[in-house]
Design a protein around this motif. Structure first.
Motif, short mmCIF file in Angstrom:
data_model
loop_
_atom_site.label_atom_id
_atom_site.label_comp_id
_atom_site.label_asym_id
_atom_site.label_seq_id
_atom_site.Cartn_x
_atom_site.Cartn_y
_atom_site.Cartn_z
N LEU A 124 7.69 -5.45 -8.07
CA LEU A 124 6.65 -6.26 -7.45
C LEU A 124 6.63 -7.66 -8.06
CD1 LEU A 124 3.74 -3.67 -7.20
CD2 LEU A 124 5.09 -4.62 -5.33
N PRO A 125 6.47 -8.70 -7.25
CA PRO A 125 6.44 -10.06 -7.78
C PRO A 125 5.13 -10.35 -8.49
CG PRO A 125 6.02 -10.10 -5.43
CD PRO A 125 6.36 -8.67 -5.78
N ASP A 126 5.12 -11.37 -9.32
CA ASP A 126 3.89 -11.80 -9.96
C ASP A 126 2.87 -12.20 -8.90
OD1 ASP A 126 4.97 -11.41 -12.44
OD2 ASP A 126 5.68 -13.47 -12.64
N GLY A 127 1.63 -11.78 -9.10
CA GLY A 127 0.57 -12.11 -8.16
C GLY A 127 0.45 -11.16 -6.99
N ALA A 128 1.34 -10.17 -6.92
CA ALA A 128 1.26 -9.21 -5.82
C ALA A 128 0.13 -8.22 -6.08
CB ALA A 128 2.58 -8.48 -5.64
N ARG A 129 -0.30 -7.58 -5.01
CA ARG A 129 -1.33 -6.55 -5.09
C ARG A 129 -0.72 -5.20 -4.74
NH1 ARG A 129 -3.74 -11.19 -2.81
NH2 ARG A 129 -5.81 -11.73 -3.63
N LEU A 130 -1.11 -4.17 -5.50
CA LEU A 130 -0.63 -2.82 -5.25
C LEU A 130 -1.82 -1.90 -5.05
CD1 LEU A 130 1.59 -0.59 -5.21
CD2 LEU A 130 1.34 -0.45 -7.70
N VAL A 131 -1.81 -1.16 -3.94
CA VAL A 131 -2.84 -0.16 -3.66
C VAL A 131 -2.16 1.20 -3.60
CG1 VAL A 131 -4.58 0.67 -2.03
CG2 VAL A 131 -4.27 -1.79 -2.39
N LEU A 132 -2.62 2.14 -4.43
CA LEU A 132 -2.13 3.51 -4.39
C LEU A 132 -3.20 4.36 -3.73
CD1 LEU A 132 -0.61 3.84 -7.98
CD2 LEU A 132 0.56 3.27 -5.86
N ALA A 133 -2.85 4.98 -2.61
CA ALA A 133 -3.82 5.73 -1.81
C ALA A 133 -3.34 7.16 -1.64
CB ALA A 133 -4.02 5.08 -0.44
N GLY A 134 -4.26 8.11 -1.77
CA GLY A 134 -3.86 9.49 -1.57
C GLY A 134 -4.99 10.46 -1.82
N ASP A 135 -4.68 11.71 -1.58
CA ASP A 135 -5.64 12.79 -1.76
C ASP A 135 -5.36 13.46 -3.09
OD1 ASP A 135 -7.22 15.05 -1.63
OD2 ASP A 135 -6.78 15.46 0.48
N PRO A 136 -6.23 13.32 -4.08
CA PRO A 136 -5.94 13.89 -5.40
C PRO A 136 -5.92 15.40 -5.45
CG PRO A 136 -8.17 12.98 -5.32
CD PRO A 136 -7.51 12.60 -4.04
N ALA A 137 -6.33 16.09 -4.38
CA ALA A 137 -6.39 17.55 -4.39
C ALA A 137 -5.08 18.20 -3.97
CB ALA A 137 -7.51 18.04 -3.48
N VAL A 138 -4.11 17.44 -3.45
CA VAL A 138 -2.86 18.04 -2.99
C VAL A 138 -1.93 18.31 -4.17
CG1 VAL A 138 -3.01 16.92 -0.73
CG2 VAL A 138 -1.73 15.82 -2.58
N LEU A 139 -0.83 18.98 -3.90
CA LEU A 139 0.18 19.23 -4.92
C LEU A 139 0.70 17.92 -5.49
CD1 LEU A 139 2.21 22.00 -3.08
CD2 LEU A 139 0.98 22.32 -5.24
N TRP A 140 1.02 17.93 -6.78
CA TRP A 140 1.56 16.74 -7.41
C TRP A 140 3.03 16.56 -7.04
CZ3 TRP A 140 -0.94 18.31 -12.69
CH2 TRP A 140 -2.30 17.97 -12.67
N SER A 141 3.62 15.50 -7.58
CA SER A 141 5.00 15.14 -7.25
C SER A 141 5.97 16.25 -7.64
CB SER A 141 5.38 13.85 -7.99
OG SER A 141 5.32 14.04 -9.39
N VAL A 166 0.86 -1.17 0.00
CA VAL A 166 0.00 0.00 0.00
C VAL A 166 0.90 1.23 0.00
CG1 VAL A 166 -1.73 1.32 1.25
CG2 VAL A 166 -1.87 -1.17 1.21
N VAL A 167 0.80 2.04 -1.03
CA VAL A 167 1.58 3.28 -1.11
C VAL A 167 0.65 4.43 -0.73
CG1 VAL A 167 2.90 4.83 -2.58
CG2 VAL A 167 3.07 2.36 -2.90
N VAL A 168 0.93 5.07 0.41
CA VAL A 168 0.16 6.23 0.83
C VAL A 168 0.84 7.49 0.29
CG1 VAL A 168 -0.73 5.08 2.88
CG2 VAL A 168 1.40 6.37 3.04
N ASP A 169 0.11 8.61 0.31
CA ASP A 169 0.61 9.86 -0.28
C ASP A 169 1.00 9.63 -1.74
OD1 ASP A 169 0.26 11.10 2.18
OD2 ASP A 169 2.33 10.76 2.81
#
Length: 734
Positions: free
Chosen positions: A465-482, A446-449
């Motif tokens: 990431l290995p095969d079969g892994a799960r990735l969750v990207l979590a964050g607030d879309p209203a904040v400044l970008w990278s 789980v990647v926050v921010d």
């Protein structure tokens, strides 16, 4: 209330928008060491118990270089007169030459859309860096040889350039840097902080009568410089007409030839993206007479290789996650039972993760409880679950929510979820390490921010990431970008290739109400019976500085009960009459006065350390000795050598909004002097105001510019390719 956006007033290259200059942001060539020290949002650079920072950084750089070489080897074979070109870059070069020779009409040069991309390849796993003995982390990798630096210094002096640029130039150009500079003086433009007019003066001094604006070397150098400035502004590529127009503004007599030369030398790549047209016929579709329809229009993009290949790798890695079934850890009934026991949108998140390799989660600060619940559920089902944040502020904040120490699993079990930084995870300095195949040894990440994730970090994560892994990207879309190029999270939300779970958990209290309104473009009055929000109007910058110090040192501790060390000041930029430099000097004088015997610092000073561009570590000064300045950053001791203090350490009582991303403090004081009007935008205001957990003071001198920015100035657009790279590889969800 008031706030300002990051770009225009920060004295950094990040203010450049695709090569156009922003007044007041130019730095002299000698200021190269500060080129991006204000842009934090970077991952943690702290050393862990087994890998020092320098070794981790060097390992990450080796991995990136090896990856790029592998990708280059996959391209087509050599081509005449453009031997470094391949793929669409070679097509573009051939097309440009065809137009010049009159062999092909200009209207048809870029008519053919880019060929269909190949399926996502099996990633080559990068090796895990070898462990090293734990030691205090040095500030960065070893510099160039002293004799090389001295040789470069002599060439710089001969050309009238600041001799202080010698270490950077030698490190950038490597062995033989002095000969390379004599052969092509415009190579100096590759050094951070150097501008075209400065490189032109250096070239005139070295070349004399041979120097001219139509020099092919100058055209290439300015083209690459503009692409680098665009990357600092967040773009992964530039549209060809925009690039050539800006080259003309920079005094390049033949912009098309400059682009062609840059492509021929392999210093940039070209791409063709088909454009969608409402009601247009698809390519190959026949009309009633049986004739083929017109070819779809395309846009031609030019980008630096490192970002182009990173974006392609990111698309391939994400497509692999989307198109492959996740590893079946726990039965469907177990997942459903866990979801049924969760509340609200946390249940939706658990169900989505049960059946998909990639899931997006959006929401404010309170919504972080849902990824935390997911991690606990995954651990209970036997998954090796970890959380990662781009920087140490976000890592520590989420670790507190999990009830675990950063980078260390809690006592409930060896595979219990824990929080790490993205850099620490990728280098092996934090987290589970890698398996025998070189993949990260985990089942769920789980990647926050996530809005802070740029294309390079995103590509390395997806490939690891290995095969079969799960990735969750979590964050607030209203904040400044990278800070780095790309808008990974926003592009994925727009692409709609995977489940998207929007949290229904609002941020509580007056601060939550205020920030939520800003997110939808409304700056309203909120009831704040507990002085949660206080507006402090000021007439000028001098009064803004005075009132800020008064708030931090006296008013907030007395009225709110938050001590000065737990209050963060946020302002739009480093320069100006109320920028971080002026505010930090005033706050130091009040909160920790001292002689500043070591580069202006004293023990106890609050600082931010930038070990690499875009990576910022908050900390405090512990002591100083012959080795350098000793800092305590994120629980680790960092030693910054004397010659790197000035360029990589700043006082940290006052930060920019990008530096503060990922963190939250009990109290925040946002300073908006009158000269910050041009910097105001809705994302900056949303980000700055959202750093306060209990109390927000706004030192306000921008009058009606604040509500106007909230209502009318969204995020600056960025040119990226990720959605179009994903489209042919992934299905679109409703």
């Amino acid at each position: 209330m008031s706030t300002e956006p990051e770009p225009a007033t920060e004295d950094t290259a990040h203010a450049v928008d695709t090569g156009s200059e922003t007044p007041g942001t130019a730095e002299p060539a000698g200021a190269a060491s500060e080129a991006r020290s204000d842009e934090p949002a970077g991952e943690g650079g702290e050393a862990a118990a087994q890998v020092s920072e320098v070794e981790a950084e060097l390992a990450a750089q080796r991995i990136e270089r090896e990856r790029i070489e592998r990708r280059k080897a996959e391209k087509q074979g050599p081509i005449d007169a453009g031997g470094k070109l391949s793929g669409s870059a070679a097509d573009l070069l051939a097309a440009v030459r065809a137009v010049e020779s009159g062999e092909k009409p200009a209207a048809t040069v870029f008519g053919a859309p880019e060929p269909a991309r190949r399926p996502a390849p099996e990633p080559v796993r990068p090796p895990r860096p070898a462990p090293a003995e734990h030691s205090a982390a040095p500030a960065g990798p070893a510099g160039p040889a002293p004799e090389t630096v001295q040789s470069v210094r002599r060439v710089l002096a001969e050309g009238g350039a600041p001799e202080g640029l010698a270490p950077q130039t030698a490190a950038l150009l490597g062995e033989g840097a002095q000969d390379a500079l004599r052969a092509d003086p415009w190579l100096l433009l590759r050094v951070a902080g150097v501008r075209p007019e400065q490189a032109d003066g250096f070239a005139r001094a070295l070349l004399g009568a041979e120097c001219g604006p139509d020099d092919e070397r100058r055209g290439r150098a300015v083209t690459v410089w503009l692409l680098e400035q665009a990357a600092l502004a967040g773009h992964t590529a530039l549209e060809l007409p925009r690039l050539t127009a800006t080259l003309a503004q920079r005094g390049v007599p033949d912009p098309d030839a400059a682009v062609q030369s840059t492509l021929a030398e392999g210093e940039a790549l070209a791409f063709q993206d088909a454009l969608e047209e409402t009601g247009a016929r698809r390519e190959g579709e026949q009309d009633e007479e049986g004739e083929e329809g017109e070819e779809r229009p395309v846009r031609v993009l030019i980008g630096l290789e490192r970002y182009a290949l990173a974006e392609e790798s990111l698309a391939d890695g994400l497509a692999r996650l989307v198109n492959s079934a996740p590893k079946q850890d726990g039965s469907a009934a177990d997942w459903e039972q866990a979801a049924a026991s969760a509340q609200g949108s946390a249940a939706e998140l658990i169900r989505a993760v049960a059946g998909h390799g990639l899931v997006l989660h959006t929401g404010g600060e309170a919504s972080l409880a849902e990824p935390a619940a997911l991690l606990r559920t995954a651990h209970a089902l036997g998954l090796r679950a970890w959380a990662a944040a781009p920087g140490p502020l976000g890592r520590d904040r989420f670790a507190a929510l999990l009830g675990a120490a950063p980078a260390e699993p809690p006592s409930s079990g060896p595979n219990a979820p824990a929080a790490v930084t993205v850099t620490g995870l990728l280098t092996g300095a934090e987290g589970p390490g890698r398996d025998a195949d070189g993949a990260l040894d985990l089942d769920l990440l789980v990647v926050v921010d996530a809005p802070q994730l740029d294309v390079e970090a995103g590509a390395l994560l997806a490939e690891s990431l290995p095969d079969g892994a799960r990735l969750v990207l979590a964050g607030d879309p209203a904040v400044l970008w990278s800070v780095g190029p790309g808008r990974v999270f926003a592009d994925l939300l727009a692409a709609r290739i995977c489940p998207q779970i929007a949290s229904r958990r609002p941020d509580p209290g007056p601060l939550g109400e205020l920030v939520s309104g800003i997110g939808i473009g409304e700056l309203g009055q909120v009831e704040a019976p507990g002085k949660e929000v206080v507006i402090v109007p000021v007439r000028d910058a001098g009064e803004a500085v005075h009132r800020t110090v008064q708030l931090v040192a006296d008013s907030v501790p007395r009225a709110i009960g938050v001590p000065a060390e737990e209050t963060q000041v946020i302002t739009p930029g480093h320069g100006g009459a109320a920028g971080t430099r002026v505010l930090n000097a005033a706050l130091k004088e009040r909160l920790n006065p001292g002689p500043g015997r070591f580069g202006g610092f004293d023990p106890g000073d609050r600082v931010v350390h930038t070990p690499a561009p875009g990576r910022v570590l908050p900390g405090r000064v512990v002591t100083a000795d012959a080795e350098g300045l000793h800092l305590s950053c994120a629980g680790e001791t960092v030693i910054v050598p004397r010659d790197r203090v000035e360029g990589s350490v700043r006082h940290g009582w006052a930060l920019t909004a990008h530096q503060a991303l990922g963190g939250r403090w009990p109290a925040a004081v946002v300073v908006l002097p009158g000269d910050a009007v041009q910097a105001l935008s809705r994302p900056w205001i949303y980000t700055a105001f959202g750093r306060a957990a209990r109390h927000l003071s706004v030192v306000h001198g921008v009058e009606q510019a604040l509500p106007r920015a909230v209502a009318e100035i969204p995020a600056k657009p960025r040119t990226t390719r990720l959605p179009r790279l994903l489209a042919p590889q992934t299905p679109t969800t409703d």
